[in-house]
Design a protein around this motif. Structure first.
Motif, short mmCIF file in Angstrom:
data_model
loop_
_atom_site.label_atom_id
_atom_site.label_comp_id
_atom_site.label_asym_id
_atom_site.label_seq_id
_atom_site.Cartn_x
_atom_site.Cartn_y
_atom_site.Cartn_z
N GLU A 181 0.83 -1.21 0.00
CA GLU A 181 0.00 0.00 0.00
C GLU A 181 0.87 1.27 0.00
O GLU A 181 0.57 2.24 -0.70
N GLU A 182 1.95 1.23 0.78
CA GLU A 182 2.80 2.42 0.87
C GLU A 182 3.63 2.59 -0.41
O GLU A 182 3.93 3.72 -0.81
N LEU A 183 3.99 1.50 -1.06
CA LEU A 183 4.67 1.62 -2.35
C LEU A 183 3.72 2.20 -3.39
O LEU A 183 4.14 3.00 -4.25
N ALA A 184 2.46 1.82 -3.30
CA ALA A 184 1.47 2.34 -4.25
C ALA A 184 1.33 3.86 -4.12
O ALA A 184 1.02 4.55 -5.09
N ALA A 185 1.58 4.38 -2.91
CA ALA A 185 1.49 5.83 -2.69
C ALA A 185 2.61 6.58 -3.39
O ALA A 185 2.57 7.82 -3.48
N LEU A 186 3.59 5.85 -3.92
CA LEU A 186 4.70 6.49 -4.64
C LEU A 186 4.40 6.61 -6.14
O LEU A 186 5.29 6.98 -6.92
N ALA A 187 3.21 6.31 -6.54
CA ALA A 187 2.83 6.39 -7.96
C ALA A 187 3.14 7.76 -8.54
O ALA A 187 2.82 8.78 -7.93
N SER A 210 19.08 -2.26 -7.52
CA SER A 210 18.73 -3.59 -8.02
C SER A 210 19.74 -4.65 -7.59
O SER A 210 19.48 -5.85 -7.71
N GLY A 211 20.87 -4.20 -7.06
CA GLY A 211 21.87 -5.16 -6.57
C GLY A 211 21.61 -5.61 -5.15
O GLY A 211 22.15 -6.63 -4.71
N THR A 212 20.79 -4.86 -4.41
CA THR A 212 20.51 -5.22 -3.02
C THR A 212 19.03 -5.50 -2.76
O THR A 212 18.69 -6.08 -1.74
N SER A 213 18.16 -5.09 -3.68
CA SER A 213 16.72 -5.28 -3.47
C SER A 213 16.22 -6.46 -4.29
O SER A 213 16.79 -6.81 -5.33
N ASN A 214 15.14 -7.07 -3.84
CA ASN A 214 14.58 -8.17 -4.62
C ASN A 214 13.72 -7.63 -5.77
O ASN A 214 13.29 -6.47 -5.75
N ALA A 215 13.51 -8.48 -6.76
CA ALA A 215 12.84 -8.05 -7.99
C ALA A 215 11.40 -7.61 -7.75
O ALA A 215 10.86 -6.80 -8.51
N TRP A 216 10.78 -8.11 -6.68
CA TRP A 216 9.39 -7.74 -6.40
C TRP A 216 9.22 -6.24 -6.25
O TRP A 216 8.22 -5.68 -6.69
N PHE A 217 10.21 -5.56 -5.63
CA PHE A 217 10.10 -4.12 -5.41
C PHE A 217 10.00 -3.37 -6.74
O PHE A 217 9.17 -2.48 -6.90
N GLN A 218 10.87 -3.72 -7.68
CA GLN A 218 10.81 -3.02 -8.96
C GLN A 218 9.51 -3.33 -9.70
O GLN A 218 8.87 -2.42 -10.26
N LEU A 219 9.11 -4.59 -9.69
CA LEU A 219 7.86 -4.95 -10.36
C LEU A 219 6.67 -4.21 -9.74
O LEU A 219 5.78 -3.73 -10.44
N GLU A 258 6.85 -0.41 -10.65
CA GLU A 258 6.48 -0.21 -12.05
C GLU A 258 4.97 -0.42 -12.24
O GLU A 258 4.32 0.29 -13.01
N ARG A 259 4.41 -1.38 -11.51
CA ARG A 259 2.99 -1.67 -11.62
C ARG A 259 2.13 -0.47 -11.22
O ARG A 259 1.09 -0.20 -11.85
N VAL A 260 2.58 0.27 -10.18
CA VAL A 260 1.77 1.40 -9.71
C VAL A 260 2.12 2.70 -10.42
O VAL A 260 1.52 3.74 -10.15
N GLY A 261 3.10 2.65 -11.32
CA GLY A 261 3.42 3.84 -12.10
C GLY A 261 4.48 4.75 -11.51
O GLY A 261 4.58 5.93 -11.88
#
Length: 597
Positions: free
Chosen positions: A258-264, A272-281, A284-287
């Protein structure tokens, strides 16, 4: 474990079929991507029975393969049943290469994007493009079938006093927010556990050997932070709020999406070297607009401040006391022909460390290796059916460290047991010469670790030898014993060394099935005074423990090398002797006596 392995693989294969997937990649990592995986997240172990620290598995609808590197080629055959799993080399044929070779074009390969780094995901997508389809899955099939999964062992939040950390969280956040604004980012997603703990001046005991809290954070360009952790773990909220300073809010872990969605629509920094791929996906999904920048905490965390440096020095003296007590005791046991195995030696060393009541944990599982076992540079006696016995007229290698509130230690010593052979002494001397070469190096500001690596290998190379690991890794302050971004190795690393960084200096030599040698001190990068115009840097050894003189071919050391060793031993004696007594003091005095060629 093994009787259940085939059943677990069959369950995953049934899940693949019902979800129209042709394969699934099971990583050893968990969603936090830390070096150590807590028991409740050991998914690869649950599926395969493999206990190593690195690996992966691929399950297809009719096959199962486990991938391990050269450290585990023997171990994997003992732990993972060959009738269920094929064995593959993780480096020579990584999972993506195997998938390309064995799956027909158009196959769908599932992954849990939380278990893979963002840069791995992009690389895999690129390699598979046009041939296989990489499918991020919302559900991890291991989690679905792991019915007896252990509960997470979560600790209360520990607040680190300013006397230990030297800079308030508020000041750290103000500095980093200014950098964020300069980069054009409105926020940075912080996923490295040690970065989060460093930023907020907190620690925890959620992961063995790593004093961190399983959590996430978002840092904003005004210096505020959203901290994702169960608030019940903060025992005194008022004291916590005062400790971290203004504009830190605590959020439930399940509110992260929910809080990532607020970053739309906002520019968000993500490593990308320290975070998992879910964060980027998810971003990107929320714009959100993802800005691929390094974790903003990495460099300031790596360059310790004066308070952290003082703590590192103090903790190394106390750790040195434990090492000296252990080595003195060991020599006495050998002299009196008392038999020991690698496990009992490891336990004895830990008991000496625990005499210091400030010790929080070991900084990693002790490598206690005798004879040919020491030739495996990441040998773990606990993964053997029976720990090896201490072998006479050979070498004993012990690589160990402690986590203290004021610092993290990591030390390796190679000890003469009886009368080592001339060949063992010859190789030890070459390793020592490399260790001294790096420890005494002077280098200009802007130098990177890979530019120094040859100094540790030069004498081995001159005689046709080498070692197959890096020479030095960064070390955190009561944080990860393996800290980036700094490193000393053959592989190019463009992070320049700066004052305040701590790195290991650990050249070695390994003769398969015969013996292993490693000499490791931790080094502090410091500015050095010279007559020239350049700003010159060098190292100051933090570790306080004698190097075994019995293994040295003295006439192969130069005068400068002898002087370095004598000065180092004098420093060890001056710092440790006031803290030990009796036979231990006499042993230390002898171990630190100067040598003459």
């Amino acid at each position: 474990m093994q009787p259940f392995t085939s059943q677990r693989v069959s369950a995953l294969q049934a899940w693949l079929e019902s979800n129209q997937l042709d394969a699934f990649v099971i990583a050893h990592e968990d969603e936090y991507l830390g070096e150590y995986v807590p028991e409740h997240n050991e998914r690869l172990h649950w599926l395969t029975g493999f206990t190593g620290s690195a690996g992966a598995a691929v399950v297809t609808q009719d096959r199962a393969v486990i991938f391990v590197d050269g450290r585990y080629t023997v171990q994997v055959t003992k732990q993972v049943p060959a009738e269920t799993f094929e064995y593959c080399h993780l480096i020579e044929t990584p999972p993506v290469a195997w998938l390309l070779e064995h799956l027909p074009a158009g196959s769908r390969v599932g992954i849990d994007p939380r278990m893979h780094r963002g840069n791995w995901y992009h690389s895999a997508q690129s390699q598979l493009a046009g041939q296989l389809q990489l499918v991020p899955c919302d559900t991890n099939p291991v989690d679905l079938h792991w019915v007896d999964r252990p509960a997470p062992q979560l600790s209360d939040v520990m607040l680190m006093p300013l006397d230990y950390v030297g800079q308030s969280s508020l000041d750290k956040r103000r500095e980093l927010s200014q950098n964020l604004r300069q980069s054009g980012a409105a926020a940075a997603v912080i996923t490295e556990l040690d970065s989060i703990c460093w930023l907020l001046n907190v620690r925890g005991l959620d992961v063995s050997r790593l004093p961190v809290l399983l959590s996430h954070a978002i840092l904003f360009d005004d210096g505020s932070v959203k901290f994702f952790i169960d608030s019940a773990r903060i025992t005194d909220r008022q004291r916590f709020d005062q400790h971290v300073g203004e504009r830190v809010t605590v959020h439930a872990p399940d509110s992260l999406s929910e809080e990532l969605a607020a970053l739309a629509g906002k520019v968000v920094s993500l490593d990308s070297g320290t975070s998992n791929a879910w964060f980027q996906l998810e971003l990107e999904r929320v714009g959100a607009i993802v800005l691929p920048l390094a974790d903003p905490c990495l460099m300031p965390k790596a360059a310790k401040n004066s308070v952290e440096i003082a703590g590192m020095k103090a903790s190394h003296v106390r750790d040195g006391v434990a090492m000296v007590k252990f080595l003195s005791w060991l020599d006495n046991q050998v002299e009196n022909k008392v038999t020991h195995d690698e496990g009992s030696l490891s336990n004895q060393l830990e008991s000496f460390r625990r005499e210091d009541t400030s010790l929080v944990d070991l900084s990693f599982d002790t490598i206690s290796a005798s004879g040919g076992n020491a030739a495996m540079c990441h040998y773990n006696h606990m993964n053997q059916e029976q720990p090896g016995a201490l072998i006479n007229d050979s070498l004993y290698l012990v690589d160990s460290g402690g986590q203290y509130p004021d610092g993290t230690t990591d030390i390796t010593r190679t000890i003469a047991i009886g009368q080592p052979s001339d060949e063992m002494k010859q190789q030890f001397t070459l390793v020592l010469k490399g260790h001294i070469g790096l420890a005494s190096a002077l280098f200009p500001d802007g130098t990177c670790g890979h530019q120094l690596d040859i100094l540790a290998r030069q004498h081995l190379w001159a005689n046709g030898f080498d070692y197959d690991h890096g020479t030095g890794h960064g070390v955190g302050h009561f944080l990860s014993v393996h800290e980036g971004p700094q490193r000393i190795a053959k592989v190019v690393n463009n992070t320049a060394l700066v004052p305040g960084m701590v790195l290991s200096n650990e050249p070695g030599y390994y003769r398969a099935d015969a013996f292993g040698i490693r000499i490791e001190n931790l080094e502090l990068v410091v500015e050095k005074a010279t007559q020239g115009d350049l700003t010159m840097l060098g190292f100051e050894s933090l570790t306080r423990c004698p190097i075994d003189k019995r293994n040295i071919v003295l006439d192969q050391l130069s005068e400068a090398e002898v002087n370095w060793l004598n000065q180092y031993h004098q420093t060890v004696f001056d710092d440790i002797s006031p803290l030990v007594t009796g036979e231990t003091l006499e042993w230390l005095r002898e171990a630190c006596l100067p040598i003459n060629r």
